[in-house]
Write a protein that holds these residues in place. Sequence first.
Motif, PDB file in Angstrom:
ATOM      1  N   ASP A  55       0.821  -1.216   0.000  1.00 18.23           N
ATOM      2  CA  ASP A  55       0.000   0.000   0.000  1.00 18.23           C
ATOM      3  C   ASP A  55       0.853   1.264   0.000  1.00 18.23           C
ATOM      4  O   ASP A  55       0.552   2.227  -0.722  1.00 18.23           O
ATOM      5  CB  ASP A  55      -0.906   0.017   1.243  1.00 18.23           C
ATOM      6  N   VAL A  56       1.892   1.278   0.822  1.00 16.50           N
ATOM      7  CA  VAL A  56       2.791   2.431   0.920  1.00 16.50           C
ATOM      8  C   VAL A  56       4.212   1.890   1.035  1.00 16.50           C
ATOM      9  O   VAL A  56       4.534   1.164   1.975  1.00 16.50           O
ATOM     10  CB  VAL A  56       2.462   3.314   2.141  1.00 16.50           C
ATOM     11  N   SER A  57       5.063   2.267   0.110  1.00 16.05           N
ATOM     12  CA  SER A  57       6.410   1.703   0.054  1.00 16.05           C
ATOM     13  C   SER A  57       7.311   2.271   1.139  1.00 16.05           C
ATOM     14  O   SER A  57       7.052   3.341   1.706  1.00 16.05           O
ATOM     15  CB  SER A  57       7.040   2.002  -1.311  1.00 16.05           C
TER      16      SER A  57
ATOM     17  N   TYR B 131      -2.242   5.808   9.280  1.00 14.58           N
ATOM     18  CA  TYR B 131      -1.845   4.632   8.501  1.00 14.58           C
ATOM     19  C   TYR B 131      -0.637   3.955   9.143  1.00 14.58           C
ATOM     20  O   TYR B 131      -0.600   2.722   9.291  1.00 14.58           O
ATOM     21  CB  TYR B 131      -1.514   5.015   7.060  1.00 14.58           C
ATOM     22  N   LEU B 132       0.361   4.745   9.543  1.00 15.51           N
ATOM     23  CA  LEU B 132       1.558   4.175  10.146  1.00 15.51           C
ATOM     24  C   LEU B 132       1.265   3.572  11.516  1.00 15.51           C
ATOM     25  O   LEU B 132       1.886   2.574  11.904  1.00 15.51           O
ATOM     26  CB  LEU B 132       2.649   5.234  10.253  1.00 15.51           C
TER      27      LEU B 132
END
Length: 275
Positions: A65-67, A139-140
């Motif tokens: 989703d997020v690199s 998100y994190l």
Amino acid sequence: MASAPKKASHLKSVDPIWDAVVSDARNVLAIEPSLSNLLISSVLNHETFEAALAHRVAERLHHADVSADLIRQAFTEALQARPEIGEESRADLAATFERDPACHKVLDAFLYFKGYQAIQTHRFTHQLWAMGRKDFALYLQSRSSQVFQVDINPAARIGKGIMLDHATGFVVGETAVIGDHVSILQDVTLGGTGKAEEDRHPKIGNGVLIGAGAIVLGNIKVGDCARIGAGSVVVKEVPPRVTVAGVPAKIIGEAGCSQPASVMDHMVLVPDITG
């Protein structure tokens, strides 16, 4: 002129924590070449502690989703906005090395200890939250919960010199505050009561030791250098320098020493009333 070499030896290290991480990495590389890719990419390719930290934590949080690259870029921006993150992270690493007998070198915690990495993730997310990047911070937080089994709301405030041992199941609510030089074991909850959007989470003072499985609920203060026994449920304010234990937790004595978080002594001596 004769004293110059001695003086130089005292000044040779301006960043002892980073120097220790690099030295450890070189030593491990010499005896365990199978870890060369990890050691080079996570430590030896970087010029500063901050750059290595952002890289390592971002790699741990990488997902389709997020690199990791995007996460690392966000971490770099957070560090630029608040350079103090680097010093706080160093203090956490030193605390982990000093207090955890299972940590035999600083590199161990830096590369592998999920408690250390989860706290550093929070330091970055807290700054991103303050910068208005709340969605990215949330998100994190979610990724940290998945990867490290640690769930810390980005708005929570955490001091420096934190040792989070084992870490699994650690939960911290939105309005919680943790002071400096605190030691916390696994499965600890700093939770709220009710659902009103108000200051509803605990305030943990400096130098506090919180045992495994302890639950602290509500907007209550735990005083400096207090000790909370494993499995306790704390629902009332705890004075400084005492030990509380039980369900609900009650004062059962003094903290046992001036710095319980540093000594890490969880033993509670109680009178023998069987005879």
